[in-house]
Design a protein around this motif. Sequence first.
Motif, PDB file in Angstrom:
ATOM      1  N   GLU A  49     123.327  11.183 -22.585  1.00 33.07           N
ATOM      2  CA  GLU A  49     122.969  10.939 -23.981  1.00 33.07           C
ATOM      3  C   GLU A  49     123.841  11.812 -24.873  1.00 33.07           C
ATOM      4  O   GLU A  49     124.430  12.796 -24.409  1.00 33.07           O
ATOM      5  CB  GLU A  49     121.495  11.236 -24.227  1.00 33.07           C
ATOM      6  CG  GLU A  49     121.107  12.697 -24.044  1.00 33.07           C
ATOM      7  CD  GLU A  49     119.608  12.921 -24.197  1.00 33.07           C
ATOM      8  OE1 GLU A  49     118.882  11.956 -24.485  1.00 33.07           O
ATOM      9  OE2 GLU A  49     119.171  14.071 -24.031  1.00 33.07           O
ATOM     10  N   ASP A  50     123.931  11.434 -26.143  1.00 31.02           N
ATOM     11  CA  ASP A  50     124.684  12.273 -27.063  1.00 31.02           C
ATOM     12  C   ASP A  50     123.820  13.451 -27.501  1.00 31.02           C
ATOM     13  O   ASP A  50     122.589  13.383 -27.506  1.00 31.02           O
ATOM     14  CB  ASP A  50     125.171  11.466 -28.274  1.00 31.02           C
ATOM     15  CG  ASP A  50     124.019  10.906 -29.077  1.00 31.02           C
ATOM     16  OD1 ASP A  50     123.629  11.533 -30.068  1.00 31.02           O
ATOM     17  OD2 ASP A  50     123.504   9.827 -28.700  1.00 31.02           O
ATOM     18  N   ILE A  51     124.462  14.523 -27.852  1.00 32.86           N
ATOM     19  CA  ILE A  51     123.761  15.757 -28.224  1.00 32.86           C
ATOM     20  C   ILE A  51     122.821  15.516 -29.396  1.00 32.86           C
ATOM     21  O   ILE A  51     121.679  15.983 -29.413  1.00 32.86           O
ATOM     22  CB  ILE A  51     124.775  16.863 -28.562  1.00 32.86           C
ATOM     23  CG1 ILE A  51     125.465  17.347 -27.288  1.00 32.86           C
ATOM     24  CG2 ILE A  51     124.096  18.030 -29.278  1.00 32.86           C
ATOM     25  CD1 ILE A  51     126.599  18.330 -27.522  1.00 32.86           C
ATOM     26  N   ARG A  52     123.275  14.769 -30.375  1.00 40.39           N
ATOM     27  CA  ARG A  52     122.492  14.577 -31.599  1.00 40.39           C
ATOM     28  C   ARG A  52     121.137  13.925 -31.316  1.00 40.39           C
ATOM     29  O   ARG A  52     120.122  14.307 -31.905  1.00 40.39           O
ATOM     30  CB  ARG A  52     123.287  13.731 -32.589  1.00 40.39           C
ATOM     31  CG  ARG A  52     122.580  13.471 -33.914  1.00 40.39           C
ATOM     32  CD  ARG A  52     123.467  12.682 -34.859  1.00 40.39           C
ATOM     33  NE  ARG A  52     124.652  13.451 -35.206  1.00 40.39           N
ATOM     34  CZ  ARG A  52     124.701  14.314 -36.214  1.00 40.39           C
ATOM     35  NH1 ARG A  52     123.633  14.526 -36.980  1.00 40.39           N
ATOM     36  NH2 ARG A  52     125.811  14.976 -36.474  1.00 40.39           N
ATOM     37  N   THR A  53     121.099  12.959 -30.390  1.00 39.94           N
ATOM     38  CA  THR A  53     119.863  12.225 -30.117  1.00 39.94           C
ATOM     39  C   THR A  53     118.705  13.148 -29.776  1.00 39.94           C
ATOM     40  O   THR A  53     117.601  13.000 -30.306  1.00 39.94           O
ATOM     41  CB  THR A  53     120.081  11.235 -28.961  1.00 39.94           C
ATOM     42  OG1 THR A  53     121.045  10.260 -29.372  1.00 39.94           O
ATOM     43  CG2 THR A  53     118.785  10.533 -28.579  1.00 39.94           C
ATOM     44  N   GLU A  74     125.426  20.768 -38.921  1.00 38.31           N
ATOM     45  CA  GLU A  74     126.224  19.955 -39.830  1.00 38.31           C
ATOM     46  C   GLU A  74     127.029  18.851 -39.131  1.00 38.31           C
ATOM     47  O   GLU A  74     126.939  17.690 -39.474  1.00 38.31           O
ATOM     48  CB  GLU A  74     127.171  20.858 -40.631  1.00 38.31           C
ATOM     49  CG  GLU A  74     126.443  21.865 -41.515  1.00 38.31           C
ATOM     50  CD  GLU A  74     125.527  21.185 -42.528  1.00 38.31           C
ATOM     51  OE1 GLU A  74     125.923  20.123 -43.028  1.00 38.31           O
ATOM     52  OE2 GLU A  74     124.437  21.711 -42.786  1.00 38.31           O
ATOM     53  N   ASN A  75     127.833  19.236 -38.137  1.00 38.88           N
ATOM     54  CA  ASN A  75     128.799  18.259 -37.630  1.00 38.88           C
ATOM     55  C   ASN A  75     128.939  18.265 -36.117  1.00 38.88           C
ATOM     56  O   ASN A  75     129.967  17.849 -35.586  1.00 38.88           O
ATOM     57  CB  ASN A  75     130.175  18.531 -38.246  1.00 38.88           C
ATOM     58  CG  ASN A  75     130.701  19.908 -37.885  1.00 38.88           C
ATOM     59  OD1 ASN A  75     129.932  20.779 -37.478  1.00 38.88           O
ATOM     60  ND2 ASN A  75     132.005  20.111 -38.036  1.00 38.88           N
ATOM     61  N   THR A  76     127.926  18.744 -35.400  1.00 39.68           N
ATOM     62  CA  THR A  76     128.062  18.818 -33.948  1.00 39.68           C
ATOM     63  C   THR A  76     127.911  17.443 -33.309  1.00 39.68           C
ATOM     64  O   THR A  76     126.963  16.718 -33.593  1.00 39.68           O
ATOM     65  CB  THR A  76     127.030  19.784 -33.345  1.00 39.68           C
ATOM     66  OG1 THR A  76     127.294  21.112 -33.827  1.00 39.68           O
ATOM     67  CG2 THR A  76     127.113  19.799 -31.823  1.00 39.68           C
ATOM     68  N   GLU A  77     128.865  17.129 -32.446  1.00 41.18           N
ATOM     69  CA  GLU A  77     128.840  15.889 -31.677  1.00 41.18           C
ATOM     70  C   GLU A  77     129.213  16.204 -30.235  1.00 41.18           C
ATOM     71  O   GLU A  77     129.923  17.172 -29.965  1.00 41.18           O
ATOM     72  CB  GLU A  77     129.829  14.870 -32.248  1.00 41.18           C
ATOM     73  CG  GLU A  77     129.517  14.419 -33.659  1.00 41.18           C
ATOM     74  CD  GLU A  77     130.546  13.429 -34.177  1.00 41.18           C
ATOM     75  OE1 GLU A  77     131.411  13.009 -33.374  1.00 41.18           O
ATOM     76  OE2 GLU A  77     130.494  13.097 -35.366  1.00 41.18           O
ATOM     77  N   GLY A  78     128.741  15.364 -29.336  1.00 36.05           N
ATOM     78  CA  GLY A  78     129.078  15.566 -27.939  1.00 36.05           C
ATOM     79  C   GLY A  78     128.129  14.826 -27.027  1.00 36.05           C
ATOM     80  O   GLY A  78     127.348  13.983 -27.466  1.00 36.05           O
TER      81      GLY A  78
END
Length: 302
Positions: A34-38, A98-102
């Motif tokens: 899964e993506d970190i943001r989820t 703010e802008n973390t993705e992964g």
Amino acid sequence: MSKKNRRKGEALISTYALYSEEPSREDPEFIHIEDIRTRAELFDWTINIHTHPKMFQLIYVRKGGVRIHIDGLEQEEVAPCLITIPPGVVHGFQFYKENTEGSVVTVSQLLVQDEQFQHRFPFKEELLSKALVIQLTENDPDQPLIDQQFANLTREYRDNQIGRVVMFEWLLYSLLVRIGRKLHSAYSSSESGSRYEQRYKELCQLIEMHYRDHLSADHYAQMLNTTPMGLNRACSAVVGKTISELLQDRLILEAQRFLIYTAAPASLIAYDLGFKDPAYFSRFFKKRVGLTPGAFRNQRDT
């Protein structure tokens, strides 16, 4: 609420399959991505201290940054970076909002401990034996390839096509080999590639298995078919410490884990770590840390 792991040495530390989800016995070949943001958005971007006893995790922070908590130590990293979490390692994260993705890849330890995988995978010591934080750079030639491999893993996981598990495992294996090459290159170019490093690694593996037993240096030397002097020479060459210091360090680390992550009294911690006398444990702890167990806990709570 999560269950608590009641096995010796892990009591009172939250245990999850995925963070905030109970371990499942229904799928021994468990694979998840899964993506970190989820998940991070569900918890205000803070993943509290926990552990996965039967899961290996690979976290890829592609953009943004993260404060990492591993076994009582903290460090801050900016993207791009990779984090490996072997089964049972206590960890937590505070991602930049703010802008973390992964991405986060979670697989059953059965996959990485599979006999065929272990036999074929050339970097198990470097990559699978301990938690790692691997810093990448934007101009690293491997970074775009790693980025693409995570994208491929995500697409394969979501598409749910025939042969999904086989393809996912192949892609994961390919990614781990690429990461392992980077680690091996750094390892081989340093003095840690010597015979002393190998002996030190073997000793650390035994210490991890037996530190609660308070075995002597002679005992460890016998298990490794060498002498205490030979072990001390290897330890000194690699980390500048004696065997006794390594044994004490491991006990202190586990004691600090308990004091930070649990409410267990010092006497219970002492007995769990193999000390017959809690008062001696307190003196031992103060001598090494400079504070009594109670003072250490209070300092961390302030």
